[in-house]
Design a protein around this motif. Structure first.
Motif, PDB file in Angstrom:
ATOM      1  N   SER A   1       0.831  -1.212   0.000  1.00  0.00           N
ATOM      2  CA  SER A   1       0.000   0.000   0.000  1.00  0.00           C
ATOM      3  C   SER A   1       0.859   1.253   0.000  1.00  0.00           C
ATOM      4  O   SER A   1       0.491   2.276  -0.586  1.00  0.00           O
ATOM      5  CB  SER A   1      -0.928  -0.007   1.214  1.00  0.00           C
ATOM      6  N   LEU A   2       2.061   1.149   0.606  1.00  0.00           N
ATOM      7  CA  LEU A   2       2.945   2.310   0.621  1.00  0.00           C
ATOM      8  C   LEU A   2       3.494   2.602  -0.773  1.00  0.00           C
ATOM      9  O   LEU A   2       3.672   3.767  -1.153  1.00  0.00           O
ATOM     10  CB  LEU A   2       4.093   2.087   1.602  1.00  0.00           C
ATOM     11  N   THR A   3       3.773   1.549  -1.524  1.00  0.00           N
ATOM     12  CA  THR A   3       4.323   1.756  -2.871  1.00  0.00           C
ATOM     13  C   THR A   3       3.294   2.345  -3.820  1.00  0.00           C
ATOM     14  O   THR A   3       3.641   2.980  -4.816  1.00  0.00           O
ATOM     15  CB  THR A   3       4.832   0.429  -3.436  1.00  0.00           C
ATOM     16  N   LEU A   4       2.038   2.120  -3.529  1.00  0.00           N
ATOM     17  CA  LEU A   4       0.976   2.621  -4.396  1.00  0.00           C
ATOM     18  C   LEU A   4       0.470   3.999  -3.981  1.00  0.00           C
ATOM     19  O   LEU A   4      -0.485   4.510  -4.553  1.00  0.00           O
ATOM     20  CB  LEU A   4      -0.198   1.629  -4.415  1.00  0.00           C
ATOM     21  N   MET A   5       1.083   4.597  -2.962  1.00  0.00           N
ATOM     22  CA  MET A   5       0.629   5.910  -2.484  1.00  0.00           C
ATOM     23  C   MET A   5       0.974   7.011  -3.459  1.00  0.00           C
ATOM     24  O   MET A   5       1.934   6.915  -4.216  1.00  0.00           O
ATOM     25  CB  MET A   5       1.284   6.229  -1.133  1.00  0.00           C
ATOM     26  N   LYS A   6       0.210   8.090  -3.405  1.00  0.00           N
ATOM     27  CA  LYS A   6       0.509   9.288  -4.170  1.00  0.00           C
ATOM     28  C   LYS A   6       1.607  10.068  -3.478  1.00  0.00           C
ATOM     29  O   LYS A   6       1.937   9.821  -2.322  1.00  0.00           O
ATOM     30  CB  LYS A   6      -0.743  10.149  -4.302  1.00  0.00           C
ATOM     31  N   ASP A   7       2.140  11.038  -4.204  1.00  0.00           N
ATOM     32  CA  ASP A   7       3.224  11.838  -3.632  1.00  0.00           C
ATOM     33  C   ASP A   7       2.763  12.626  -2.411  1.00  0.00           C
ATOM     34  O   ASP A   7       3.479  12.727  -1.402  1.00  0.00           O
ATOM     35  CB  ASP A   7       3.771  12.800  -4.703  1.00  0.00           C
TER      36      ASP A   7
ATOM     37  N   LEU B   1       4.158  12.279   1.337  1.00  0.00           N
ATOM     38  CA  LEU B   1       4.636  13.427   2.120  1.00  0.00           C
ATOM     39  C   LEU B   1       3.975  13.451   3.503  1.00  0.00           C
ATOM     40  O   LEU B   1       4.648  13.657   4.521  1.00  0.00           O
ATOM     41  CB  LEU B   1       4.339  14.724   1.366  1.00  0.00           C
ATOM     42  N   ASP B   2       2.690  13.189   3.502  1.00  0.00           N
ATOM     43  CA  ASP B   2       1.992  13.141   4.801  1.00  0.00           C
ATOM     44  C   ASP B   2       2.523  12.012   5.655  1.00  0.00           C
ATOM     45  O   ASP B   2       2.682  12.154   6.884  1.00  0.00           O
ATOM     46  CB  ASP B   2       0.483  12.968   4.585  1.00  0.00           C
ATOM     47  N   LEU B   3       2.823  10.862   4.985  1.00  0.00           N
ATOM     48  CA  LEU B   3       3.347   9.722   5.724  1.00  0.00           C
ATOM     49  C   LEU B   3       4.713  10.037   6.309  1.00  0.00           C
ATOM     50  O   LEU B   3       4.997   9.716   7.472  1.00  0.00           O
ATOM     51  CB  LEU B   3       3.422   8.503   4.796  1.00  0.00           C
ATOM     52  N   LEU B   4       5.572  10.689   5.490  1.00  0.00           N
ATOM     53  CA  LEU B   4       6.900  11.052   5.987  1.00  0.00           C
ATOM     54  C   LEU B   4       6.792  12.035   7.166  1.00  0.00           C
ATOM     55  O   LEU B   4       7.539  11.945   8.148  1.00  0.00           O
ATOM     56  CB  LEU B   4       7.733  11.658   4.850  1.00  0.00           C
ATOM     57  N   LYS B   5       5.859  12.987   7.037  1.00  0.00           N
ATOM     58  CA  LYS B   5       5.668  13.930   8.143  1.00  0.00           C
ATOM     59  C   LYS B   5       5.200  13.213   9.405  1.00  0.00           C
ATOM     60  O   LYS B   5       5.646  13.506  10.513  1.00  0.00           O
ATOM     61  CB  LYS B   5       4.646  14.995   7.757  1.00  0.00           C
ATOM     62  N   GLU B   6       4.335  12.216   9.150  1.00  0.00           N
ATOM     63  CA  GLU B   6       3.808  11.486  10.303  1.00  0.00           C
ATOM     64  C   GLU B   6       4.887  10.646  10.953  1.00  0.00           C
ATOM     65  O   GLU B   6       4.996  10.586  12.178  1.00  0.00           O
ATOM     66  CB  GLU B   6       2.633  10.623   9.852  1.00  0.00           C
ATOM     67  N   ILE B   7       5.723   9.971  10.067  1.00  0.00           N
ATOM     68  CA  ILE B   7       6.788   9.131  10.613  1.00  0.00           C
ATOM     69  C   ILE B   7       7.853   9.981  11.282  1.00  0.00           C
ATOM     70  O   ILE B   7       8.374   9.651  12.348  1.00  0.00           O
ATOM     71  CB  ILE B   7       7.398   8.255   9.494  1.00  0.00           C
TER      72      ILE B   7
END
Length: 355
Positions: free
Chosen positions: A89-95, A99-105
């Motif tokens: 699911s991470l590989t299929l995410m939009k940019d 970005l939101d995921l990186l901010k969250e992590i």
């Protein structure tokens, strides 16, 4: 960083009494803000308790959450454990999603949330600061007003103290005057009471004398009545004797006319006439004897009646004096009444002299 997990349970029969979980963290990089290379975090769960311990010291759940968040373990970051299918699911995410995921992590999201909360708190604090400044200004103004009121109160208390002193002086003087007047009234009342008692005694004595005189008058009245009866009896006897004398004189005259020649009858008639004249003289003597006694008792009765009238007059005067003693409410009223009586008497005297 996490070196191990220990698990322990205590049981009695089938039921569990308590259980705890302990995590030992390697803190050599000082990621956890505790000055130790090894940190032990334990959670103990019992029938009625749920407690947290940090290196054997009791802490709250909120403190545990803050401690873990400061070390990078956030409840909003669920990526410390990678679930199955999560990588696809991470590989299929939009940019934008990455970005939101990186901010969250990376914790940026938490930072921004905290930043927004901090800005909000700062804004609220600024508003409260303004309110506090306004309150302080109001309090300063109020303090100035209170200082002015305090000064006015001090002046008022000083003037009030002077007023109370003056009132006390006036009241003390009025009390002294009232007590002096009360003493004068008491003395006057005492004199009037003594005079009234004296007059009362005189009235009692007059009553006693009046009763004695009335008793004497009753006795004399009885004697006078008895003498009147004796006088009436004597007068009746005298009247009967006179009547009898007249009848005898008529009889003698008739007998003289009828028996002019009978000397013996004439002598008898003369003897009877002498007897009747003697009886008349005796009755007259008895009447003359009773008349002075009657006149004496009558004179005594008049004298006693006169004395009774004098006593009654004296008693009336005493009653009038006694009534005057209680008639007036003050000495001034009594003097006014006496002056009025004197003026009336002087007018009457002047009128009599003018005539």
């Amino acid at each position: 960083m996490m070196t191990g997990i220990n698990y322990s349970m205590k049981a009695q029969a089938i039921k569990f009494l308590s259980a705890f979980v302990e995590i030992v963290f390697d803190n050599s990089d000082n990621r956890i803000p505790v000055d130790k290379e090894e940190v032990r975090l334990r959670r103990t769960i019992g029938l009625k308790k749920d407690e947290y311990f940090l290196d054997g010291k009791h802490i709250t759940k909120t403190e545990v959450m803050n401690l873990l968040e400061s070390a990078g373990f956030s409840r909003s970051n669920p990526y410390y454990v990678v679930q199955q299918g999560k990588i696809a699911s991470l590989t299929l995410m939009k940019d934008s999603e990455r970005l939101d995921l990186l901010k969250e992590i990376g914790g940026t999201r938490v930072y921004e949330e905290r930043r927004r909360e901090s800005l909000k708190i700062m804004q609220e604090t600024g508003n409260k600061r303004k309110q506090i400044i306004q309150v302080v200004q109001y309090l300063d103004e109020r303090l100035k007003e209170l200082d002015e009121e305090k000064e006015e109160l001090r002046k008022y208390q000083q003037l009030d103290k002077q007023r109370k002193s003056l009132e006390y002086t006036i009241y003390d003087k009025e009390l002294h005057d009232a007590r002096q007047k009360l003493l004068e009234v008491e003395e006057s009342r005492s004199k009037i009471s003594e005079k009234s008692a004296k007059m009362y005694n005189e009235v009692l004595n007059a009553h006693e004398e009046s009763r004695d005189l009335e008793k004497v008058l009753k006795d004399l009245t009885k004697e006078v009545q008895a003498l009147n009866k004796e006088k009436e009896a004597a007068e009746k006897q005298q009247t009967e004797a006179i009547k009898k004398q007249a009848e005898l004189e008529l009889d003698v005259k008739d007998m003289l006319e009828r028996f002019s020649g009978n000397i013996q009858a004439k002598d008898d008639a003369i003897k009877q006439l002498d007897i009747l004249q003697k009886e008349i003289q005796d009755s007259q003597k008895e009447l003359n004897k009773i008349s002075p006694i009657y006149d004496e008792h009558l004179s005594k009765e008049k004298d006693i009646t006169k004395r009774i009238m004098e006593r009654e007059k004296q008693l009336s005067i005493l009653y009038q004096k006694q009534g005057r003693a209680t008639q007036f409410s003050s000495k001034a009223a009594r003097d006014k009444w006496l002056q009025k009586e004197i003026d009336d008497l002087q007018r009457v005297l002047s009128s009599n002299l003018a005539q």
